[in-house]
Design a protein around this motif. Structure first.
Motif, PDB file in Angstrom:
ATOM      1  N   PHE A 100      21.787  36.085   2.769  1.00 27.44           N
ATOM      2  CA  PHE A 100      22.286  37.008   1.759  1.00 27.44           C
ATOM      3  C   PHE A 100      21.574  38.358   1.750  1.00 27.44           C
ATOM      4  O   PHE A 100      22.012  39.264   1.048  1.00 27.44           O
ATOM      5  N   LEU A 151      21.093  33.794  -6.023  1.00 28.51           N
ATOM      6  CA  LEU A 151      21.053  33.809  -4.559  1.00 28.51           C
ATOM      7  C   LEU A 151      19.885  33.029  -3.964  1.00 28.51           C
ATOM      8  O   LEU A 151      20.072  32.298  -2.979  1.00 28.51           O
ATOM      9  N   ASP A 176      20.896  30.062  -1.173  1.00 31.24           N
ATOM     10  CA  ASP A 176      20.683  30.415   0.231  1.00 31.24           C
ATOM     11  C   ASP A 176      20.110  29.214   0.976  1.00 31.24           C
ATOM     12  O   ASP A 176      19.113  28.628   0.539  1.00 31.24           O
TER      13      ASP A 176
END
Length: 237
Positions: free
Chosen positions: A155, A76, A80
């Motif tokens: 996220f 992530l 991102d």
């Protein structure tokens, strides 16, 4: 690789290794025949059973889930669009990463224990659900503690159109959301040892849902008064 991601992967490796060890121990402890619980209803009583082969497959699924969640959390920060903001709040990200890994490992341990105690599954499983709710409550307390320290991310955090378009709205919303989620977790933790049956299962969801709804509504009003809210570019093509 960023140092905080490397630390998170080490945590994931440790949690996965512990999960594998739990599966190996549970498989050796399983009786040669019989039916084994693989799902528990809101009351804590088993409501789905399988044979030994199915139980073994289920026990090996849990380490895979732990590893997959850890790898997702490692990915992530790279995908991102606001990855720099995650790095700024890396201490909170790793703390939540650790909490998630511990919770998954504890859930695995509880499931494995219930499988190996076939004769006592119906009697003891309510306690397992109780402890899972307690562990999830602690996770929300940790999340709430770090929410005010986060920066805008796609996220993680209270992601609404208003918080994602205004850093001021993000900061104000998370200053409110953090204590709300901590209170929700604390109430869920207390409820884990007070309530029974269906109320035990739904009370944490209710507290967290209420905290989330309040946070989302507040984010709109925080955006309304923000000086940095975006109005668009007026482009037609």
């Amino acid at each position: 690789m960023k140092p905080f991601v490397r630390n998170g992967l080490l945590i994931t490796l440790g949690a996965t290794a512990a999960s594998v060890a739990i599966s190996v121990a549970a498989i050796h402890a399983l009786p040669a025949s019989g039916e084994f619980p693989i799902h528990w209803g809101p009351s804590g009583a088993p409501d789905r059973w399988t044979d030994r082969a199915g139980a073994i497959r289920f026990l090996w699924t849990l380490p895979v889930i732990t590893l997959a969640v850890g790898l997702l959390m490692a990915a992530l920060p790279s995908i991102d669009p606001r990855k720099g903001n995650i790095e700024t709040g890396r201490r909170g990200y790793v703390a939540i990463w650790l909490a998630v890994m511990v919770l998954l490992t504890c859930i695995h341990g509880g499931v494995a224990l219930q499988m190996t105690r076939v004769g006592e599954a119906a009697e003891g499983s309510g306690q397992m659900v109780r402890w899972i709710i307690a562990g999830a409550s602690v996770l929300f307390i940790i999340v709430g503690n770090y929410l005010p320290k986060t920066r805008s991310s796609f996220f993680f955090g209270i992601r609404t159109p208003w918080t994602l378009s205004s850093d001021t709205a993000w900061e104000k919303t998370h200053r409110v959301a953090g204590p709300l989620f901590m209170v929700a977790g604390a109430l869920g933790l207390a409820g884990a040892f007070i309530f029974d049956g269906l109320l035990l299962a739904v009370q944490l969801t209710a507290w967290v849902g209420l905290a989330a709804i309040i946070s989302v509504i507040y984010s709109y009003f925080a955006w309304r008064s923000a000086q940095d809210r975006e109005h668009g570019t007026n482009l037609t093509v």
